[in-house]
Scaffold this motif. Structure first.
Motif, PDB file in Angstrom:
ATOM      1  N   MET A   1       0.847  -1.187   0.000  1.00  0.00           N
ATOM      2  CA  MET A   1       0.000   0.000   0.000  1.00  0.00           C
ATOM      3  C   MET A   1       0.881   1.235   0.000  1.00  0.00           C
ATOM      4  O   MET A   1       1.864   1.310   0.733  1.00  0.00           O
ATOM      5  CB  MET A   1      -0.925  -0.007   1.235  1.00  0.00           C
ATOM      6  N   GLY A   2       0.538   2.223  -0.824  1.00  0.00           N
ATOM      7  CA  GLY A   2       1.342   3.426  -0.928  1.00  0.00           C
ATOM      8  C   GLY A   2       1.163   4.339   0.274  1.00  0.00           C
ATOM      9  O   GLY A   2       0.466   4.028   1.241  1.00  0.00           O
ATOM     10  N   LEU A   3       1.797   5.496   0.189  1.00  0.00           N
ATOM     11  CA  LEU A   3       1.756   6.458   1.284  1.00  0.00           C
ATOM     12  C   LEU A   3       0.330   6.964   1.472  1.00  0.00           C
ATOM     13  O   LEU A   3      -0.339   7.376   0.520  1.00  0.00           O
ATOM     14  CB  LEU A   3       2.697   7.623   0.993  1.00  0.00           C
ATOM     15  N   LEU A   4      -0.129   6.970   2.732  1.00  0.00           N
ATOM     16  CA  LEU A   4      -1.473   7.427   3.049  1.00  0.00           C
ATOM     17  C   LEU A   4      -1.431   8.859   3.550  1.00  0.00           C
ATOM     18  O   LEU A   4      -0.450   9.295   4.163  1.00  0.00           O
ATOM     19  CB  LEU A   4      -2.097   6.532   4.118  1.00  0.00           C
ATOM     20  N   MET A  24      -7.960  -6.654  12.338  1.00  0.00           N
ATOM     21  CA  MET A  24      -6.784  -7.442  11.992  1.00  0.00           C
ATOM     22  C   MET A  24      -7.160  -8.717  11.237  1.00  0.00           C
ATOM     23  O   MET A  24      -6.346  -9.259  10.492  1.00  0.00           O
ATOM     24  CB  MET A  24      -6.011  -7.800  13.263  1.00  0.00           C
ATOM     25  N   ALA A  25      -8.383  -9.204  11.436  1.00  0.00           N
ATOM     26  CA  ALA A  25      -8.810 -10.390  10.703  1.00  0.00           C
ATOM     27  C   ALA A  25      -9.180 -10.066   9.263  1.00  0.00           C
ATOM     28  O   ALA A  25      -9.200 -10.958   8.414  1.00  0.00           O
ATOM     29  CB  ALA A  25      -9.999 -11.043  11.409  1.00  0.00           C
ATOM     30  N   ALA A  26      -9.458  -8.800   8.984  1.00  0.00           N
ATOM     31  CA  ALA A  26      -9.825  -8.393   7.625  1.00  0.00           C
ATOM     32  C   ALA A  26      -8.565  -8.254   6.768  1.00  0.00           C
ATOM     33  O   ALA A  26      -7.445  -8.144   7.287  1.00  0.00           O
ATOM     34  CB  ALA A  26     -10.602  -7.074   7.661  1.00  0.00           C
ATOM     35  N   PRO A  27      -8.711  -8.230   5.441  1.00  0.00           N
ATOM     36  CA  PRO A  27      -7.520  -8.116   4.573  1.00  0.00           C
ATOM     37  C   PRO A  27      -6.725  -6.839   4.806  1.00  0.00           C
ATOM     38  O   PRO A  27      -5.498  -6.850   4.715  1.00  0.00           O
ATOM     39  CB  PRO A  27      -8.133  -8.158   3.165  1.00  0.00           C
ATOM     40  N   GLU A  30      -3.708  -6.869   7.437  1.00  0.00           N
ATOM     41  CA  GLU A  30      -2.478  -7.646   7.285  1.00  0.00           C
ATOM     42  C   GLU A  30      -1.234  -6.759   7.276  1.00  0.00           C
ATOM     43  O   GLU A  30      -0.208  -7.115   7.846  1.00  0.00           O
ATOM     44  CB  GLU A  30      -2.544  -8.461   6.000  1.00  0.00           C
ATOM     45  N   ASP A  31      -1.322  -5.626   6.608  1.00  0.00           N
ATOM     46  CA  ASP A  31      -0.149  -4.780   6.412  1.00  0.00           C
ATOM     47  C   ASP A  31      -0.156  -3.545   7.304  1.00  0.00           C
ATOM     48  O   ASP A  31       0.590  -2.596   7.041  1.00  0.00           O
ATOM     49  CB  ASP A  31      -0.063  -4.348   4.945  1.00  0.00           C
ATOM     50  N   LEU A  32      -0.989  -3.510   8.338  1.00  0.00           N
ATOM     51  CA  LEU A  32      -1.079  -2.304   9.155  1.00  0.00           C
ATOM     52  C   LEU A  32       0.249  -2.000   9.838  1.00  0.00           C
ATOM     53  O   LEU A  32       0.734  -0.861   9.801  1.00  0.00           O
ATOM     54  CB  LEU A  32      -2.187  -2.472  10.206  1.00  0.00           C
ATOM     55  N   GLY A  33       0.851  -3.009  10.480  1.00  0.00           N
ATOM     56  CA  GLY A  33       2.122  -2.761  11.162  1.00  0.00           C
ATOM     57  C   GLY A  33       3.218  -2.342  10.209  1.00  0.00           C
ATOM     58  O   GLY A  33       3.992  -1.414  10.487  1.00  0.00           O
ATOM     59  N   ARG A  34       3.310  -3.001   9.047  1.00  0.00           N
ATOM     60  CA  ARG A  34       4.345  -2.660   8.077  1.00  0.00           C
ATOM     61  C   ARG A  34       4.132  -1.255   7.509  1.00  0.00           C
ATOM     62  O   ARG A  34       5.085  -0.477   7.361  1.00  0.00           O
ATOM     63  CB  ARG A  34       4.349  -3.697   6.968  1.00  0.00           C
ATOM     64  N   ASP A  35       2.870  -0.892   7.214  1.00  0.00           N
ATOM     65  CA  ASP A  35       2.591   0.451   6.696  1.00  0.00           C
ATOM     66  C   ASP A  35       2.881   1.505   7.746  1.00  0.00           C
ATOM     67  O   ASP A  35       3.369   2.598   7.425  1.00  0.00           O
ATOM     68  CB  ASP A  35       1.129   0.542   6.256  1.00  0.00           C
ATOM     69  N   LEU A  36       2.591   1.193   9.007  1.00  0.00           N
ATOM     70  CA  LEU A  36       2.859   2.172  10.068  1.00  0.00           C
ATOM     71  C   LEU A  36       4.350   2.461  10.177  1.00  0.00           C
ATOM     72  O   LEU A  36       4.760   3.631  10.254  1.00  0.00           O
ATOM     73  CB  LEU A  36       2.291   1.627  11.378  1.00  0.00           C
ATOM     74  N   GLY A 702      -1.589 -14.927  15.303  1.00  0.00           N
ATOM     75  CA  GLY A 702      -1.313 -13.846  14.371  1.00  0.00           C
ATOM     76  C   GLY A 702      -2.137 -13.969  13.095  1.00  0.00           C
ATOM     77  O   GLY A 702      -3.159 -14.650  13.017  1.00  0.00           O
ATOM     78  N   GLN A 703      -1.664 -13.293  12.060  1.00  0.00           N
ATOM     79  CA  GLN A 703      -2.390 -13.211  10.794  1.00  0.00           C
ATOM     80  C   GLN A 703      -1.646 -13.881   9.650  1.00  0.00           C
ATOM     81  O   GLN A 703      -1.884 -13.575   8.490  1.00  0.00           O
ATOM     82  CB  GLN A 703      -2.610 -11.722  10.452  1.00  0.00           C
ATOM     83  N   LEU A 704      -0.732 -14.813   9.961  1.00  0.00           N
ATOM     84  CA  LEU A 704       0.042 -15.450   8.904  1.00  0.00           C
ATOM     85  C   LEU A 704      -0.827 -16.375   8.050  1.00  0.00           C
ATOM     86  O   LEU A 704      -0.589 -16.522   6.846  1.00  0.00           O
ATOM     87  CB  LEU A 704       1.199 -16.243   9.508  1.00  0.00           C
ATOM     88  N   TYR A 705      -1.832 -16.998   8.655  1.00  0.00           N
ATOM     89  CA  TYR A 705      -2.657 -17.968   7.959  1.00  0.00           C
ATOM     90  C   TYR A 705      -4.128 -17.569   8.095  1.00  0.00           C
ATOM     91  O   TYR A 705      -4.536 -16.959   9.100  1.00  0.00           O
ATOM     92  CB  TYR A 705      -2.474 -19.375   8.537  1.00  0.00           C
ATOM     93  N   ALA A 706      -4.910 -17.901   7.078  1.00  0.00           N
ATOM     94  CA  ALA A 706      -6.353 -17.752   7.182  1.00  0.00           C
ATOM     95  C   ALA A 706      -6.886 -18.773   8.191  1.00  0.00           C
ATOM     96  O   ALA A 706      -6.231 -19.775   8.473  1.00  0.00           O
ATOM     97  CB  ALA A 706      -6.998 -17.954   5.811  1.00  0.00           C
TER      98      ALA A 706
END
Length: 879
Positions: A1-4, A24-27, A30-36, A702-706
């Motif tokens: 995801m690009g810059l917000l 966190m269960a939604a798609p 998944e990338d919230l921590g990385r985007d932050l 965590g969120q590694l697997y569905a």
């Protein structure tokens, strides 16, 4: 995801806070921590927005970085962001330090093998010591708040790893003793006190000396001053703000520490240094400091508590509740060694007068009353029957603390407890004949409470308060007949006026001692059986009689039941009547009870009631007293579910509940078959006893697997081969994981049980899937096309795979055969692996050399490189 943008981040943070687990269960989670972490370095976002993002990482670190590798990477990224800040005032430095510390602590990666830990600790110690760390940490105006934050972070790390800063004690003492505003006094004092307490406890447990830790001012060469050895010995987390003093065995453990004369002198100097600066701290911080130092010195040889005397003189007149609590804790810890008789009298008078202040808020009032009740000399000492220690609390001193009916319920109960102490002392002095004695006042108060509770239609809270007060009096004055006799008579009058309070009486009888319970049973039984058998209160009378019925007054009890049987027309009343019969059976009542049961078996309208009466009659006629008690008591065996009569057995409820049991099931991971659209884990299952309707539930942290579906097996028997269980995996990222497994099953006895099985690992190789098979002539071109598509988006790496005694051809055929696209044995192999959900891994294996097999790999996801390296290095060991 690009810059917000700022608005997008505000919306995203708001959605997360509304429901963190659902987000966190939604798609998008998944990338919230990385985007932050990525957007914290953006210059397009304001510092206010970044502070909000960091606040989220402080509140929900476990959700953002659920495993140790993610927490380590997050802490490293946060430290990198801190280092990149320009040398101007910034509001981000302190939140970044806190966020990095929080990530390491909650992720469980704080240790000597963590690169982020080895970066953070020197940085925090340097900031706390006020050293010159260069302009990259801002101007001098930012240094003091940054020092305070660094001390707080170090204190958090020391709390999580007790003993970590054991080698810094001398350095921290030196910082606290420097003149001028070198470092903030409060956070540095609390840090030194916590580190000192932890070191003393750990060294005492290890029966080791202080080893000069209090005098070393410079860190030892290599490794820094952090003591990971002490931290490992102090794995039991010591609570810095425990609500009570440590257990007696821990106190005795402190006595095992025998410091040398020089170490004892340095320890006294360190404690005195902390106490001398304590007046500069806030009240809450002072209280915590006194807790820590009191805990550290309690039971320690050669450390007189007289060190606390100057602080005691200063704090005896304090109005701060936190400081007053700390003073009382010191009194409980050291007693006469620290407090003189004058100190105790002054403190007691101070508490008594403060509790009587008319403008005092209710919580503060309750606190003062609790302190009075917990004052050591107020509690009689010695076992029952022996002379107790006299009370320091005289009736004249606390005349203004006597309870009345206008007080708040909580305050009334606390004052009543105090009045009970005065009554106990009053009887010892033989003053009970006085008209204004505490016992006389107590009787009048209980009579008033009973009169209010007896009001028909009155609030339930008034009745509850009356029974709470009755229980408190029975608990505190169990051996005082002059108080319990009027209480028993008053409770009997209360039941006569309001039988609907029968559930309260039953609960009271379950809780009080025999001194009140036995006389109360007698008078309540008399009240019930003296009534006619009908009326609206019949169900309450039957409930009470089921509790108090016994062998005494059998004729009156049976007469009441015979009269009541004609009025028991609905199922509820019939069941209540039968419960009384059951109580009489267990008490050993015979004779007239048999006639009553025969009559009930004929005249009750409900068939279930007739069956119960008939069963009771059969048991009474054929079983002796001991066997009858066993038959009517709870059973440990699983009952048969074929008769409605098993409702009499508590085992029936057990049969309907899911029971926790030891695991009779063993799971293991079998050999994987690389085929199909998704990776499938083959599980081998063995059982130690027959298992029916088995349901295995799997979960990955965590969120590694569905979310994984459950696996059902109808029947498993020991000794019989079982088919492998297939568990489809749906990874959201190609990474190894660990399966948390719970089993729900039915035993041959009919009971449903659940158990927690040992976790199973999902290896990186378990996720490998092959690409579709192609004709021989098209394979090389297909591989080259995949090879070129990985760059520039992906990554390329070269490494040498160790080769065991087997050759390259044997290694490939054993581990990588399904994924070979182009093979030129024995010199080279081209391997293509599909990694779900949408990644690929390509390998070129060349001819083996002396040190191993040269491997060139490409992947379109750089995050898989560490897993690929671990996998390739482990191939030779796996053969």
């Amino acid at each position: 995801m690009g810059l917000l943008s700022r608005e997008a981040w505000a919306q995203r943070l708001g959605a997360f806070r509304a429901s963190p687990s659902a987000y966190m269960a939604a798609p998008e989670g998944e990338d919230l921590g990385r985007d932050l972490l990525s957007d914290l370095r953006s210059e397009k976002l304001s510092e206010q927005t970044k502070v909000s993002m960091l606040a989220l990482s402080l509140e929900y670190p476990a959700q953002l970085w659920p495993d140790a590798p993610a927490a380590e990477a997050a802490a490293t990224s946060l430290l990198d962001t801190l280092a990149l800040l320009p040398p101007r005032p910034s509001a981000l430095r302190r939140p970044l330090l806190l966020a990095a510390t929080t990530a390491l602590v909650t992720g469980g990666v704080l240790g000597p093998t963590s690169g982020a830990s080895l970066r953070l600790l020197p940085l925090l110690l340097g900031l706390a010591s006020g050293g010159d760390l260069g302009r990259r940490f801002g101007p001098s105006s930012d240094q003091r708040p940054l020092q305070a934050t660094a001390c707080e972070c170090l204190r958090e790390l020391e709390s999580c790893k007790p003993g970590l800063l054991g080698g810094c004690l001398g350095l921290l003492r030196g910082l606290l003793g420097q003149e001028g505003p070198v470092a903030p006094v409060q956070p540095l004092s609390l840090l030194l006190a916590l580190a000192l307490r932890n070191t003393l406890v750990i060294q005492a447990r290890a029966r080791a000396s202080l080893q000069g830790l209090l005098t070393v001012r410079a860190p030892p060469p290599g490794g820094g001053p952090w003591n990971w050895t002490l931290a490992q010995e102090g794995e039991a987390h010591l609570q810095p703000q425990a609500p009570s003093w440590p257990a007696a065995e821990e106190e005795c453990g402190l006595s095992a520490l025998e410091p040398s004369p020089e170490e004892a002198r340095e320890l006294r100097a360190a404690v005195a240094q902390l106490l001398d600066t304590s007046y500069l701290l806030t009240p809450v911080a002072q209280a915590q400091l006194l807790w820590l130092l009191g805990w550290a010195l309690r039971g320690l040889r050669g450390q007189p508590p007289v060190l606390f005397k100057p602080q005691l003189v200063r704090l005896l007149g304090t109005a701060q509740l936190a400081l007053l609590h700390a003073v009382l804790a010191l009194k409980a810890a050291f007693g006469e060694a620290l407090f003189t008789a004058q100190d105790e009298a002054l403190l007691l008078r101070r508490l008594t007068l403060a509790a009587q202040h008319p403008a005092l808020p209710l919580p503060a009032h309750l606190f003062y009353l609790h302190c009075l009740l917990s004052f050591p000399e107020n509690c009689p000492l010695g076992p029952a029957g022996e002379e107790a220690a006299p009370l320091l609390l005289e009736p004249q001193l606390c005349r203004g603390l006597l309870p009345n009916l206008l007080h708040d319920p909580m305050a009334l109960l606390a004052r009543l407890h105090l009045l009970c102490l005065l009554c106990a002392e009053d009887e010892q002095k033989e003053e009970k004949g006085q008209a204004q004695s505490p016992c006389h006042y107590l009787q009048e108060l209980l009579a008033g409470l009973q009169q209010r509770a007896a009001l028909t239609g009155g609030p339930r809270a008034l009745a509850t308060l009356c029974f709470q007060a009755s229980y408190l009096v029975a608990l505190c004055l169990a051996g005082h007949h002059t108080v319990l006799a009027p209480l028993t008579h008053g409770l009997a009058q209360l039941y006569r006026a309001r039988p609907a309070l029968a559930p309260h009486f039953v609960d009271l009888l379950d809780r009080v001692a025999p001194e009140l319970g036995e006389p109360l049973r007698v008078v309540l039984r008399q009240e019930v059986v003296s009534r006619p058998g009908g009326g609206e209160a019949l169900r309450w009378h039957l409930q009470m009689l089921a509790k108090v019925a016994d062998r005494d007054a059998q004729s009156a009890t049976l007469g009441f039941l015979q009269a009541a049987a004609a009025h028991c027309t609905d199922w509820g009343l019939q069941q209540a009547l039968l419960r009384v019969c059951r109580a009489l059976l267990r008490a050993g009542v015979g004779g007239g009870l048999a006639d009553l049961l025969q009559a009930l078996a004929r005249q009750l309208e409900d068939p279930d009631g007739r069956d119960h009466a008939r069963l009771y009659y059969v048991l009474l006629s054929h079983l002796s007293g001991p066997k009858l008690g066993v038959a009517l008591g709870p059973s440990l065996a699983a009952p048969a579910l074929t008769s409605s009569l098993v409702a009499e057995n508590q085992g029936f409820a057990t049969a309907l509940m899911v029971q926790e049991a030891p695991a009779p099931i063993r799971l293991s991971v079998g050999r994987q078959r690389a085929e199909g659209p998704v990776p499938v884990l083959q599980l081998q299952v063995e059982v130690l006893e027959p298992v029916y309707s088995l349901e295995l539930r799997f979960r990955v942290e965590g969120q590694l697997y569905a979310p994984l579906g459950a696996v059902h097996v109808p029947c498993l028997c020991p000794g019989r081969p079982a088919r492998p269980l297939l568990l489809p995996l749906q990874p959201r990222r190609p990474a190894p994981a660990q399966l948390d497994i719970r089993a729900l099953y039915t035993k041959s006895t009919g009971l449903t049980c659940y158990t927690h099985l040992p976790p199973l690992p999902v290896k990186f190789a378990d996720l490998f899937l092959p690409f579709p098979k192609l004709p021989e002539g098209a394979r090389l071109g297909f591989f080259e096309e995949l090879w070129d598509s990985c760059l520039p988006k992906g990554t390329e790496s070269r490494l040498c795979c160790p080769l065991g005694p087997q050759g390259l051809e044997a290694l490939v055929s054993r581990h990588l055969e399904p994924f070979v696209v182009v093979a030129r044995p024995p010199t080279s192999y081209h391997i293509a692996i599909r990694l779900p959900p949408d990644s690929k891994l390509l390998l070129r294996l060349e001819a083996a050399q002396a040190d191993g097999v040269p491997v060139v790999l490409r992947a379109d996801d750089w995050a898989v490189l560490p897993h690929v390296g671990d996998y390739l290095r482990g191939l030779s060991a796996a053969v």
